[in-house]
Design an enzyme around this catalytic site. Structure first.
Site, PDB file in Angstrom:
ATOM      1  CG  LEU A 145       7.694   1.461   3.368  1.00 26.68           C
ATOM      2  CD1 LEU A 145       9.017   2.191   3.264  1.00 26.68           C
ATOM      3  CD2 LEU A 145       6.756   1.975   2.293  1.00 26.68           C
ATOM      4  CE1 TYR A 157       3.941  -4.264  11.736  1.00 27.94           C
ATOM      5  CE2 TYR A 157       2.936  -3.022  13.522  1.00 27.94           C
ATOM      6  CZ  TYR A 157       3.390  -3.095  12.214  1.00 27.94           C
ATOM      7  OH  TYR A 157       3.307  -1.992  11.404  1.00 27.94           O
ATOM      8  CG  HIS A 185      -4.824  -6.785   1.489  1.00 34.03           C
ATOM      9  ND1 HIS A 185      -5.974  -7.506   1.659  1.00 34.03           N
ATOM     10  CD2 HIS A 185      -3.955  -7.602   0.859  1.00 34.03           C
ATOM     11  CE1 HIS A 185      -5.803  -8.710   1.159  1.00 34.03           C
ATOM     12  NE2 HIS A 185      -4.582  -8.798   0.660  1.00 34.03           N
ATOM     13  CG  PHE A 225      -1.518   1.212   1.685  1.00 29.44           C
ATOM     14  CD1 PHE A 225      -2.100   2.107   0.800  1.00 29.44           C
ATOM     15  CD2 PHE A 225      -1.496   1.534   3.047  1.00 29.44           C
ATOM     16  CE1 PHE A 225      -2.628   3.315   1.255  1.00 29.44           C
ATOM     17  CE2 PHE A 225      -2.030   2.721   3.510  1.00 29.44           C
ATOM     18  CZ  PHE A 225      -2.590   3.613   2.619  1.00 29.44           C
ATOM     19  N   GLY A 285      22.984  -3.535   6.681  1.00 30.24           N
ATOM     20  CA  GLY A 285      24.286  -3.996   6.173  1.00 30.24           C
ATOM     21  C   GLY A 285      24.524  -3.479   4.765  1.00 30.24           C
ATOM     22  CE1 TYR A 298      23.421  -3.202  11.859  1.00 27.59           C
ATOM     23  CE2 TYR A 298      24.814  -2.462  10.061  1.00 27.59           C
ATOM     24  CZ  TYR A 298      24.249  -3.486  10.798  1.00 27.59           C
ATOM     25  OH  TYR A 298      24.537  -4.784  10.464  1.00 27.59           O
TER      26      TYR A 298
HETATM   27  N1  LIG Z   1      -0.268   1.761   6.759  1.00 26.89           N
HETATM   28  C1  LIG Z   1      -0.118   2.077   8.020  1.00 26.89           C
HETATM   29  O1  LIG Z   1      -1.038   2.635   8.623  1.00 26.89           O
HETATM   30  C2  LIG Z   1       1.178   1.813   8.752  1.00 26.89           C
HETATM   31  C3  LIG Z   1       1.279   2.245  10.090  1.00 26.89           C
HETATM   32  C4  LIG Z   1       2.459   1.990  10.772  1.00 26.89           C
HETATM   33  C5  LIG Z   1       3.522   1.385  10.140  1.00 26.89           C
HETATM   34  N2  LIG Z   1       3.400   0.981   8.842  1.00 26.89           N
HETATM   35  C6  LIG Z   1       4.559   0.308   8.236  1.00 26.89           C
HETATM   36  O2  LIG Z   1       4.729   0.721   6.904  1.00 26.89           O
HETATM   37  C7  LIG Z   1       5.174  -0.367   6.106  1.00 26.89           C
HETATM   38  C8  LIG Z   1       4.253  -0.532   4.907  1.00 26.89           C
HETATM   39  O3  LIG Z   1       2.940  -0.780   5.374  1.00 26.89           O
HETATM   40  P1  LIG Z   1       1.699  -0.937   4.382  1.00 26.89           P
HETATM   41  O4  LIG Z   1       0.527  -0.398   5.085  1.00 26.89           O
HETATM   42  O5  LIG Z   1       2.048  -0.410   3.044  1.00 26.89           O
HETATM   43  O6  LIG Z   1       1.537  -2.533   4.377  1.00 26.89           O
HETATM   44  P2  LIG Z   1       1.577  -3.557   3.159  1.00 26.89           P
HETATM   45  O7  LIG Z   1       1.341  -4.906   3.747  1.00 26.89           O
HETATM   46  O8  LIG Z   1       0.664  -3.111   2.075  1.00 26.89           O
HETATM   47  O9  LIG Z   1       3.076  -3.438   2.641  1.00 26.89           O
HETATM   48  C9  LIG Z   1       4.130  -4.222   3.104  1.00 26.89           C
HETATM   49  C10 LIG Z   1       4.869  -4.762   1.882  1.00 26.89           C
HETATM   50  O10 LIG Z   1       6.019  -5.483   2.322  1.00 26.89           O
HETATM   51  C11 LIG Z   1       6.066  -6.715   1.611  1.00 26.89           C
HETATM   52  N3  LIG Z   1       6.805  -7.659   2.447  1.00 26.89           N
HETATM   53  C12 LIG Z   1       6.429  -8.216   3.622  1.00 26.89           C
HETATM   54  N4  LIG Z   1       7.402  -9.006   4.100  1.00 26.89           N
HETATM   55  C13 LIG Z   1       8.427  -8.932   3.207  1.00 26.89           C
HETATM   56  C14 LIG Z   1       9.710  -9.534   3.131  1.00 26.89           C
HETATM   57  N5  LIG Z   1      10.143 -10.377   4.079  1.00 26.89           N
HETATM   58  N6  LIG Z   1      10.498  -9.255   2.061  1.00 26.89           N
HETATM   59  C15 LIG Z   1      10.071  -8.422   1.086  1.00 26.89           C
HETATM   60  N7  LIG Z   1       8.862  -7.836   1.104  1.00 26.89           N
HETATM   61  C16 LIG Z   1       8.050  -8.085   2.150  1.00 26.89           C
HETATM   62  C17 LIG Z   1       4.629  -7.096   1.386  1.00 26.89           C
HETATM   63  O11 LIG Z   1       4.448  -8.032   0.331  1.00 26.89           O
HETATM   64  C18 LIG Z   1       4.017  -5.739   1.069  1.00 26.89           C
HETATM   65  O12 LIG Z   1       4.121  -5.426  -0.298  1.00 26.89           O
HETATM   66  C19 LIG Z   1       5.212  -1.599   7.010  1.00 26.89           C
HETATM   67  O13 LIG Z   1       6.534  -1.804   7.446  1.00 26.89           O
HETATM   68  C20 LIG Z   1       4.344  -1.195   8.178  1.00 26.89           C
HETATM   69  O14 LIG Z   1       4.755  -1.824   9.365  1.00 26.89           O
HETATM   70  C21 LIG Z   1       2.247   1.172   8.139  1.00 26.89           C
END
Ligand SMILES: NC(=O)c1ccc[n+]([C@@H]2O[C@H](COP(=O)([O-])OP(=O)(O)OC[C@H]3O[C@@H](n4cnc5c(N)ncnc54)[C@H](O)[C@@H]3O)[C@@H](O)[C@H]2O)c1
Length: 324
Positions: A75, A147, A183, A15, A104, A161
């Site tokens: 992300l 999480y 999603h 997203f 790294g 780091y």
């Molecule tokens: N949307 C929110 O409100 C929000 C709030 C706090 C933190 N975040 C952080 O922002 C980031 C993005 O969130 P989002 O809302 O877009 O969620 P999302 O699930 O749409 O995006 C996460 C992406 O990371 C990919 N991914 C997951 N594990 C992976 C891995 N091991 N290797 C490679 N890719 C991987 C997923 O396929 C997905 O495309 C996340 O780290 C989330 O913790 C989002």
């Protein structure tokens, strides 16, 4: 020859990541989107696939990655309870081992690196609104810990780091963000309510609906990311990014139902374990350091998000294979 900035977006098919890729391309960067498609989809970035500044790599960040880049946005982590509790061990690995691998890489190639951390590091906060110096109230052994603690450990790694290897870090603590390309079935409150209202199903409210959340529109958040990355050297954060305007969950249901024009009923369920009752960012630091604050009112953001889901559901209705 002027070289374009090479930017790695880990989790770029998700997203937030897909919006970030778009904005970076608009700014003239070469974007390498890395994703394992656990929660992200190619649909989110299909419009970028043929762009000459865009490259997609299927890769899981729990494995090392060797590429040449100038900036890294991390992300890559499942972000909603349904997804991150599906395989909690993998969630912690994505946060912790993923951070080690990308830090790294940043160290090897001298890249700046931004971590998408979360308001969940504050747990169920006893301080309101949350300032960055608040250390949080997290249950380390509960179902959300994979999480919350994964993200907390990732922050620790970022700062180690920085201190030990002088890596240029940025740690953004993101509060609830919403918008197109969330999603549809991940149980996050804004998408959940919209999809339920559009489908004419009852709206699931956990608890009594008096718990509050603050909702930031995706475009505002991405603007915050870009400003943070461009901030002067040593601007490490942690920095809250989110919208401080607070709404109760019941107020959100009313707004969604009115906009969708739905008469769906509310269905109250028990509050999940460790669900925070109040959550609101103090964004003074982002305002002072980045000159940033959210600009999109909930009203406008909801209109755009509802339009996206309306189209998505119509498409799925025409082609049920797309429903996941
Ligand atoms: N949307 C929110 O409100 C929000 C709030 C706090 C933190 N975040 C952080 O922002 C980031 C993005 O969130 P989002 O809302 O877009 O969620 P999302 O699930 O749409 O995006 C996460 C992406 O990371 C990919 N991914 C997951 N594990 C992976 C891995 N091991 N290797 C490679 N890719 C991987 C997923 O396929 C997905 O495309 C996340 O780290 C989330 O913790 C989002």
């Amino acid at each position: 020859m002027m070289l374009r900035k090479r930017v790695l977006v880990a989790g770029g098919a998700g997203f937030l990541g897909s919006h970030l890729c778009e904005r970076l391309i608009e700014r003239g960067c070469d974007v390498l989107c890395v994703d394992n498609f656990f929660t992200g989809t190619k649909d989110n970035i299909s419009h970028l696939l043929s762009h000459p500044q865009f490259e997609l790599m299927r890769h899981d960040i729990t494995f090392p990655l060797y590429v040449e880049v100038d900036e890294i946005y991390n992300l890559a982590c499942p972000a909603s309870p349904i997804h991150y509790q599906h395989d909690p061990v993998q969630t912690t690995k994505a946060s912790v081992i993923g951070a080690i691998n990308l830090l790294g890489l940043a160290k090897r190639v001298g890249a700046k690196i931004l971590q998408a951390s979360t308001s969940e590091v504050y747990g169920d906060p006893e301080v309101h609104p949350q300032t960055e110096d608040y250390r949080g109230n997290v249950n380390p052994i509960g179902p959300r810990a994979c999480y919350d603690e994964g993200k907390r450990c990732a922050e620790t790694l970022f700062f180690d780091y920085y201190r030990q290897h002088r890596v240029e870090i940025r740690v953004a603590r993101i509060f609830n963000t919403y918008g197109p390309r969330m999603h549809p079935n991940d149980g996050r409150v804004v998408s959940n309510f919209i999809v339920q209202a559009l489908n004419g199903n009852s709206i699931t409210v956990y608890g009594d609906g008096q718990q509050t959340r603050s909702f930031c529109y995706v475009d505002d958040l991405i603007e915050g990311f870009l400003r943070f990355m461009a901030a002067p050297s040593g601007t490490t954060g942690p920095m809250n990014l989110g919208n401080p305007t607070e709404f109760t969950i019941l107020e959100l249901t009313e707004a969604v139902l009115a906009k969708v024009g739905s008469d769906s009923k509310l269905e109250f369920r028990e509050l999940p374990a460790d669900d925070p009752t109040r959550r609101r960012p103090n964004i003074e630091q982002a305002h002072r350091v980045l000159g940033w604050e959210p600009e999109t009112p909930l009203d406008q953001g909801l209109d755009r998000t509802i339009a996206y889901f309306r189209e998505l559901l119509e498409e799925q209705g025409r082609n049920p294979r797309l429903v996941s």
